[in-house]
Design an enzyme around this catalytic site. Sequence first.
Site, PDB file in Angstrom:
ATOM      1  N   SER A 149      -4.190   8.186  -5.974  1.00 15.79           N
ATOM      2  CA  SER A 149      -5.324   7.956  -6.527  1.00 15.79           C
ATOM      3  C   SER A 149      -6.194   9.367  -6.415  1.00 15.79           C
ATOM      4  CB  SER A 149      -6.253   6.963  -6.217  1.00 15.79           C
ATOM      5  OG  SER A 149      -6.079   5.778  -6.122  1.00 15.79           O
ATOM      6  N   HIS A 178       0.338   7.795 -12.162  1.00 18.64           N
ATOM      7  CA  HIS A 178      -0.802   6.808 -11.503  1.00 18.64           C
ATOM      8  C   HIS A 178      -1.094   5.631 -12.360  1.00 18.64           C
ATOM      9  CE1 HIS A 178      -5.423   6.819 -10.787  1.00 18.64           C
ATOM     10  NE2 HIS A 178      -4.551   6.339 -10.035  1.00 18.64           N
ATOM     11  N   GLU A 190      -1.401   7.635 -15.973  1.00 16.82           N
ATOM     12  CA  GLU A 190      -1.809   8.893 -16.094  1.00 16.82           C
ATOM     13  C   GLU A 190      -0.436   9.789 -15.347  1.00 16.82           C
ATOM     14  OE1 GLU A 190      -6.289  10.161 -15.115  1.00 16.82           O
ATOM     15  OE2 GLU A 190      -5.246   8.874 -13.452  1.00 16.82           O
ATOM     16  N   ASN A 228     -10.451   8.579 -12.947  1.00 15.93           N
ATOM     17  CA  ASN A 228     -11.709   8.495 -12.173  1.00 15.93           C
ATOM     18  C   ASN A 228     -12.474   9.737 -12.368  1.00 15.93           C
ATOM     19  OD1 ASN A 228     -10.623   6.202 -10.924  1.00 15.93           O
ATOM     20  ND2 ASN A 228      -9.282   7.220  -9.564  1.00 15.93           N
TER      21      ASN A 228
HETATM   22  P1  NAD Z   1      -1.786  -1.540  -0.500  1.00 15.21           P
HETATM   23  O1  NAD Z   1      -2.502  -1.527   0.777  1.00 15.21           O
HETATM   24  O2  NAD Z   1      -1.868  -3.183  -1.363  1.00 15.21           O
HETATM   25  O3  NAD Z   1      -0.141  -1.615  -0.273  1.00 15.21           O
HETATM   26  C1  NAD Z   1       0.531  -0.573   0.616  1.00 15.21           C
HETATM   27  C2  NAD Z   1       1.710  -1.092   1.052  1.00 15.21           C
HETATM   28  O4  NAD Z   1       2.359   0.073   1.585  1.00 15.21           O
HETATM   29  C3  NAD Z   1       1.693  -2.301   1.935  1.00 15.21           C
HETATM   30  O5  NAD Z   1       2.702  -3.363   1.522  1.00 15.21           O
HETATM   31  C4  NAD Z   1       2.152  -1.536   3.353  1.00 15.21           C
HETATM   32  O6  NAD Z   1       2.922  -2.562   4.191  1.00 15.21           O
HETATM   33  C5  NAD Z   1       3.170  -0.381   2.701  1.00 15.21           C
HETATM   34  N1  NAD Z   1       3.389   0.410   3.664  1.00 15.21           N
HETATM   35  C6  NAD Z   1       2.541   1.268   4.558  1.00 15.21           C
HETATM   36  N2  NAD Z   1       3.143   2.310   5.298  1.00 15.21           N
HETATM   37  C7  NAD Z   1       4.380   2.128   4.739  1.00 15.21           C
HETATM   38  C8  NAD Z   1       5.486   2.777   5.047  1.00 15.21           C
HETATM   39  N3  NAD Z   1       5.793   4.001   5.734  1.00 15.21           N
HETATM   40  N4  NAD Z   1       6.765   2.749   4.312  1.00 15.21           N
HETATM   41  C9  NAD Z   1       6.734   1.760   3.301  1.00 15.21           C
HETATM   42  N5  NAD Z   1       5.799   0.997   3.220  1.00 15.21           N
HETATM   43  C10 NAD Z   1       4.548   1.102   3.851  1.00 15.21           C
HETATM   44  O7  NAD Z   1      -2.029  -0.487  -1.220  1.00 15.21           O
HETATM   45  P2  NAD Z   1      -2.174  -0.254  -2.962  1.00 15.21           P
HETATM   46  O8  NAD Z   1      -3.673  -0.972  -3.405  1.00 15.21           O
HETATM   47  O9  NAD Z   1      -0.892  -1.079  -3.552  1.00 15.21           O
HETATM   48  O10 NAD Z   1      -2.336   1.344  -3.116  1.00 15.21           O
HETATM   49  C11 NAD Z   1      -0.990   2.130  -3.131  1.00 15.21           C
HETATM   50  C12 NAD Z   1      -1.349   3.312  -3.782  1.00 15.21           C
HETATM   51  O11 NAD Z   1      -1.727   3.250  -5.098  1.00 15.21           O
HETATM   52  C13 NAD Z   1      -2.534   4.127  -2.799  1.00 15.21           C
HETATM   53  O12 NAD Z   1      -1.955   5.424  -3.158  1.00 15.21           O
HETATM   54  C14 NAD Z   1      -3.657   3.883  -3.845  1.00 15.21           C
HETATM   55  O13 NAD Z   1      -4.641   4.920  -3.955  1.00 15.21           O
HETATM   56  C15 NAD Z   1      -3.102   3.901  -5.075  1.00 15.21           C
HETATM   57  N6  NAD Z   1      -3.766   3.034  -6.242  1.00 15.21           N
HETATM   58  C16 NAD Z   1      -4.312   1.899  -5.954  1.00 15.21           C
HETATM   59  C17 NAD Z   1      -5.219   1.282  -6.991  1.00 15.21           C
HETATM   60  C18 NAD Z   1      -5.802  -0.157  -6.766  1.00 15.21           C
HETATM   61  O14 NAD Z   1      -6.687  -0.399  -7.432  1.00 15.21           O
HETATM   62  N7  NAD Z   1      -5.497  -0.724  -5.502  1.00 15.21           N
HETATM   63  C19 NAD Z   1      -5.184   1.784  -8.186  1.00 15.21           C
HETATM   64  C20 NAD Z   1      -4.393   2.926  -8.584  1.00 15.21           C
HETATM   65  C21 NAD Z   1      -3.852   3.594  -7.523  1.00 15.21           C
END
Ligand code: NAD
Length: 320
Positions: A149, A178, A190, A228
Amino acid sequence: MAAPMMLARQALRLSSRVRYFSSTAARPAAEVKRLGVVGAGQMGLGIALVAAQKAQVPVTLVDSSQASLDKGLAFAEKLLAKDVSKQRITQEQADATRALLQPTTSIDDLSPVDFVIEAVPEIPELKFDIFAKLAEICPKHAILATNTSSIPITRIAAATARGNPNDTSNSSRVVSTHFMNPVPVQKGVEIISGLQTSPETLDTAIEFCKRMGKIPSVSADSPGFLANRILMPYINEAIICLETGVGDRDSIDAIMKNGTNVPMGPLQLADFIGLDTCLAIMKVLHTETGDSKYRPSVLLRNMVDAGWLGKKSGRGFYEY
Ligand code: NAD
């Protein structure tokens, strides 16, 4: 060179698709036969499910936690069952989609993928480590995409250069896809190029996202990218209006909802996104640009300090 000038040049290069560096071995999106997704959380699971459903490719879904994989797949099955019950898909289609999702806790299982999307938590060092590994494990034609993000794509790409920034054989394959939350619902995505990203990588990312049924927008590698950069100052300004008494909560949300035809007002939307997330993104915009127009609202900081993070904590601008 002044920052605005650099950005203008980068945007110009994006629009004309002219790049400084040589091409990579990236293949057209139609030749993406297998996807890898790293991280089976909220975003990764949604990306994997939509890719299986729409692009109909097998997806190797990697998570370091077996519990996250189990939880994610149970959620995917629930979403598919709901689609079947609403007659949006048949049971056979649901079964075929589920069979395409192949969970694993080993990142080494990504060796046969043509395209990988990383969706682990927003921790720079964690992403840098994973990209260095992906560059080693994945085939040399594979696209390496991140769902970050806020972390600059150029910085993530640099982590694959093995200490030699002039060797762009890996960094030119790095790009950002993204996706927006929730991935099965939101059509927008994006696509962001780092400085090292090749035009072939960008094209493949755009085309693959289209195969997933998404509508891509292209953004330069600039703080907040497009979504954003536009959304967060809007939410922050709404909070400043509340803080300075320009309007009360209901007036602010009602005028934007009823006056601009959005499904919810900015304060309610902030509660849904999470006030900690909104603050973190405003801080990135503020520190990375040094522009005072991105100063986070004092009330936003105070609410985060109080632990009033919105829907997820039970209290934000509204109570849940
Ligand atoms: P989340 O915490 O729901 O999921 C992350 C997952 O990654 C978890 O299941 C965790 O166990 C796993 N993980 C951690 N370390 C790991 C590793 N070394 N190898 C493999 N898996 C691993 O997070 P999320 O909300 O899905 O966000 C993920 C990404 O997407 C982030 O970069 C976030 O900024 C981005 N993002 C999030 C949103 C949102 O609204 N949540 C929107 C757009 C982008």
